[in-house]
Design a protein around this motif. Sequence first.
Motif, short mmCIF file in Angstrom:
data_model
loop_
_atom_site.label_atom_id
_atom_site.label_comp_id
_atom_site.label_asym_id
_atom_site.label_seq_id
_atom_site.Cartn_x
_atom_site.Cartn_y
_atom_site.Cartn_z
N SER A 268 -131.54 -36.20 7.94
CA SER A 268 -131.63 -34.94 7.72
C SER A 268 -131.17 -35.00 6.32
O SER A 268 -130.77 -35.87 5.69
N SER A 269 -131.94 -34.00 5.35
CA SER A 269 -131.95 -33.51 3.87
C SER A 269 -131.03 -34.18 3.54
O SER A 269 -130.83 -34.83 2.18
N TYR A 270 -129.47 -33.47 4.23
CA TYR A 270 -128.35 -33.71 3.19
C TYR A 270 -128.34 -35.22 3.30
O TYR A 270 -127.70 -35.92 2.45
N HIS A 271 -129.05 -36.01 4.05
CA HIS A 271 -128.87 -37.52 4.24
C HIS A 271 -129.95 -39.01 3.16
O HIS A 271 -129.40 -39.79 3.08
N ALA A 272 -131.21 -38.09 3.38
CA ALA A 272 -131.53 -38.73 2.83
C ALA A 272 -131.28 -39.09 2.00
O ALA A 272 -132.16 -41.06 0.96
N VAL A 273 -131.02 -39.11 0.58
CA VAL A 273 -130.45 -39.84 -1.27
C VAL A 273 -130.01 -41.06 -0.34
O VAL A 273 -129.70 -42.27 -1.08
N ARG A 274 -128.99 -40.68 0.09
CA ARG A 274 -127.26 -42.38 0.11
C ARG A 274 -128.83 -43.02 1.35
O ARG A 274 -128.77 -44.24 1.37
N ALA A 275 -129.85 -42.02 2.27
CA ALA A 275 -130.50 -43.17 3.51
C ALA A 275 -131.33 -43.79 2.41
O ALA A 275 -131.94 -45.88 2.48
N SER A 292 -134.92 -30.67 8.32
CA SER A 292 -134.36 -29.20 7.08
C SER A 292 -132.47 -29.36 8.06
O SER A 292 -132.42 -30.23 9.44
N THR A 293 -132.01 -28.34 7.93
CA THR A 293 -129.82 -28.31 8.39
C THR A 293 -129.85 -27.22 7.88
O THR A 293 -129.94 -26.25 7.44
N ALA A 294 -128.96 -27.19 9.29
CA ALA A 294 -128.57 -25.46 8.56
C ALA A 294 -127.94 -24.64 8.00
O ALA A 294 -127.26 -25.87 7.25
N ARG A 295 -128.43 -24.11 6.69
CA ARG A 295 -127.50 -23.68 5.40
C ARG A 295 -125.88 -23.73 5.66
O ARG A 295 -125.26 -24.52 5.31
N TYR A 296 -125.00 -23.12 7.07
CA TYR A 296 -124.00 -23.24 6.77
C TYR A 296 -123.57 -24.71 6.77
O TYR A 296 -122.23 -24.71 6.42
N PHE A 297 -124.12 -25.10 7.61
CA PHE A 297 -123.29 -27.05 7.64
C PHE A 297 -123.81 -27.53 5.92
O PHE A 297 -123.16 -29.03 6.47
N MET A 298 -124.44 -27.43 5.33
CA MET A 298 -125.30 -27.82 3.94
C MET A 298 -124.31 -28.61 3.24
O MET A 298 -123.95 -29.53 3.23
N PRO A 299 -122.86 -27.56 2.75
CA PRO A 299 -122.03 -27.66 1.47
C PRO A 299 -120.85 -29.29 1.74
O PRO A 299 -120.70 -30.18 0.90
N SER A 300 -120.80 -28.71 3.11
CA SER A 300 -119.46 -29.78 4.00
C SER A 300 -120.02 -31.09 3.61
O SER A 300 -119.78 -32.43 3.26
N ALA A 301 -122.03 -31.51 4.53
CA ALA A 301 -122.42 -32.47 4.74
C ALA A 301 -122.78 -32.57 3.87
O ALA A 301 -122.75 -34.10 3.45
N LEU A 302 -123.42 -32.09 1.97
CA LEU A 302 -123.36 -32.56 1.03
C LEU A 302 -122.49 -33.30 -0.09
O LEU A 302 -122.52 -34.74 -0.45
N LEU A 303 -120.94 -32.66 0.54
CA LEU A 303 -119.79 -33.28 -0.10
C LEU A 303 -119.46 -34.65 0.55
O LEU A 303 -119.59 -34.98 -0.07
N ARG A 304 -119.62 -34.60 1.54
CA ARG A 304 -119.52 -35.91 1.85
C ARG A 304 -120.30 -36.63 2.18
O ARG A 304 -119.97 -37.68 1.72
N GLU A 305 -121.60 -36.25 1.60
CA GLU A 305 -122.51 -37.43 1.78
C GLU A 305 -122.85 -37.99 -0.18
O GLU A 305 -122.97 -39.60 -0.30
N TYR A 306 -122.00 -37.61 -0.91
CA TYR A 306 -121.56 -37.25 -2.11
C TYR A 306 -120.65 -38.47 -2.59
O TYR A 306 -120.52 -39.29 -3.15
#
Length: 338
Positions: A268-275, A292-306
């Motif tokens: 998924s796009s939010y996971h690409a940097v860590r991968a 691509s990932t659902a927009r509403y899911f992105m902020p929480s997913a990006l924070l977890r990945e960060y």
Amino acid sequence: MLTVMTGVLITVVLLVGYALLARWRPGAWTNGLVLLCAVLAAAWVVVRQAVGIPVFGIVVLVLLAAGSVLGVLALPLLLIANGVTMARKEGPRPANLLSGLLGVAILGLMAWLLVSIGHQLTGPLYLGIGAFLALAWLSFGFLGFLASGMALGRSRCAPGRHHLVVLGAGLINGRVPRLLGGRLDRAVDQWRADRAAGYESLIIPSGGQGSDESRAEGDAMAEYLREHGVPEAAIRIEDRATTTAENLRYSTELVAREEPAGLVVVTSSYHAVRAADLCRRQRLRAQVLGASTARYFMPSALLREYVALLAVHPWLNAVMVALTFSTGPLAWWLSSMS
């Protein structure tokens, strides 16, 4: 003029450095930090020139001030709104509440510091200033993380013979959910592009069986691939991995005896940097593609990945957070000495 030329020179050097880093270490978090510094340097040059123009310069300064204030206020409010959306659509689990809780914490800190303006600085206020500066560093790092992720999201893979490793995600009732389906769709698109160009690529759906899953993710992903027209001969199932690092290691071991091919990791796009970071740690020459990932899911997913990325680089971030936070207690100590 000299200062403006210096700013232009710094911008050019940073952009050249970013271009070199992007080729040497594609998707690295530090790439985004360098690019962000280049953007800030370029913005400083533009503003420095604009303020010298009568009337126009004043308008630019007013717009910048207003934009900064609105941006600072909008961030915690958007995080809170996203936390509410995540809780409603995905359930009130701690991970889904992360963005909302962070928004409340930021808003509370900002309100406390704002109310304290004009009051005598006390020990707790100095600590609050230190916390705000530490948050500023983490926010800067997060913007660099976003910049690297956006660069990966825009990357394309030229047709060729590839081993397409699709990183698994949780199943729902033993079936592939929308999030994981997006990763598989991206892999299928690349497989079809390769095949249309005369190359026979392999897709490796990778994922073991979680404690709350009725079967291995790799098996469910392979079923999805077959339902979408991928023949059995083009699929190699990896069904042992429980982490992203294991996804990469077990998948590459699975195709080690196959004819050499370019390694492409699909997530998924939010996971690409860590991968991409994990690929470098395992010394894998791989291209990472983000689905691509659902927009509403992105902020929480990006924070977890960060947060996960910060944990991968503990010493750097611990030192930077300590240095920025310590400015508050240091200022408190110096004021008490005077």
